[in-house]
Design a protein around this motif. Structure first.
Motif, PDB file in Angstrom:
ATOM      1  N   ARG A  52       2.529   7.311  -2.295  1.00  0.00           N
ATOM      2  CA  ARG A  52       2.422   8.360  -3.306  1.00  0.00           C
ATOM      3  C   ARG A  52       1.040   9.022  -3.239  1.00  0.00           C
ATOM      4  NH1 ARG A  52       2.461   7.048  -9.477  1.00  0.00           N
ATOM      5  NH2 ARG A  52       2.964   5.055  -8.565  1.00  0.00           N
ATOM      6  N   LEU A  53       0.014   8.217  -2.943  1.00  0.00           N
ATOM      7  CA  LEU A  53      -1.329   8.758  -2.797  1.00  0.00           C
ATOM      8  C   LEU A  53      -1.393   9.725  -1.610  1.00  0.00           C
ATOM      9  CD1 LEU A  53      -4.360   8.731  -3.569  1.00  0.00           C
ATOM     10  CD2 LEU A  53      -4.601   6.800  -2.003  1.00  0.00           C
ATOM     11  N   PHE A  54      -0.808   9.358  -0.461  1.00  0.00           N
ATOM     12  CA  PHE A  54      -0.766  10.249   0.699  1.00  0.00           C
ATOM     13  C   PHE A  54      -0.031  11.542   0.389  1.00  0.00           C
ATOM     14  CE2 PHE A  54      -1.372   6.642   3.870  1.00  0.00           C
ATOM     15  CZ  PHE A  54      -2.679   7.004   4.108  1.00  0.00           C
ATOM     16  N   TRP A  55       1.066  11.438  -0.333  1.00  0.00           N
ATOM     17  CA  TRP A  55       1.837  12.632  -0.689  1.00  0.00           C
ATOM     18  C   TRP A  55       0.978  13.580  -1.518  1.00  0.00           C
ATOM     19  CZ3 TRP A  55       3.488  14.778  -5.291  1.00  0.00           C
ATOM     20  CH2 TRP A  55       4.421  15.800  -5.161  1.00  0.00           C
ATOM     21  N   ALA A  97      -4.880   1.448  -3.899  1.00  0.00           N
ATOM     22  CA  ALA A  97      -3.897   1.979  -4.848  1.00  0.00           C
ATOM     23  C   ALA A  97      -2.624   1.142  -4.726  1.00  0.00           C
ATOM     24  CB  ALA A  97      -3.593   3.438  -4.574  1.00  0.00           C
ATOM     25  N   ALA A  98      -1.897   1.045  -5.831  1.00  0.00           N
ATOM     26  CA  ALA A  98      -0.674   0.253  -5.826  1.00  0.00           C
ATOM     27  C   ALA A  98       0.383   0.879  -4.922  1.00  0.00           C
ATOM     28  CB  ALA A  98      -0.146   0.110  -7.243  1.00  0.00           C
ATOM     29  N   ASN A  99       0.443   2.210  -4.898  1.00  0.00           N
ATOM     30  CA  ASN A  99       1.440   2.898  -4.086  1.00  0.00           C
ATOM     31  C   ASN A  99       0.724   3.880  -3.159  1.00  0.00           C
ATOM     32  OD1 ASN A  99       3.649   4.141  -3.019  1.00  0.00           O
ATOM     33  ND2 ASN A  99       4.658   4.487  -4.975  1.00  0.00           N
ATOM     34  N   ILE A 100       0.373   3.423  -1.972  1.00  0.00           N
ATOM     35  CA  ILE A 100      -0.372   4.239  -1.010  1.00  0.00           C
ATOM     36  C   ILE A 100       0.436   5.462  -0.576  1.00  0.00           C
ATOM     37  CG2 ILE A 100      -1.348   4.230   1.318  1.00  0.00           C
ATOM     38  CD1 ILE A 100      -3.125   2.763  -0.540  1.00  0.00           C
TER      39      ILE A 100
END
Length: 69
Positions: free
Chosen positions: A22-25, A17-20
């Motif tokens: 944000r994915l974790f959140w 993902a481009a923004n890991i």
């Protein structure tokens, strides 16, 4: 604990993902847990997830514009 995790089933995968962060959140907000997380590069990580959490994880990745291998 580990035996129960093994009996329930789990999947090993690479998430991209481009923004890991944000994915974790989003994963923590939904209550999904990743185990044995290793960051491969800035946008790719390897992890394990429970078998029952695969479908919600796929939905989150689709919304975030990420992919799973």
């Amino acid at each position: 604990m580990y035996i129960w995790y093994f009996l329930q089933g789990y999947a090993m995968m690479e998430l991209e993902a481009a923004n890991i962060d944000r994915l974790f959140w989003e994963l923590s907000r939904r209550g999904l847990r990743l185990r044995h997380i290793r960051r491969v590069s800035y946008t790719v990580l390897r992890a394990e997830v429970r078998r029952g959490d695969l479908r919600p994880l796929k939905d989150i990745l689709r919304r975030q514009g990420g992919r799973m291998r």
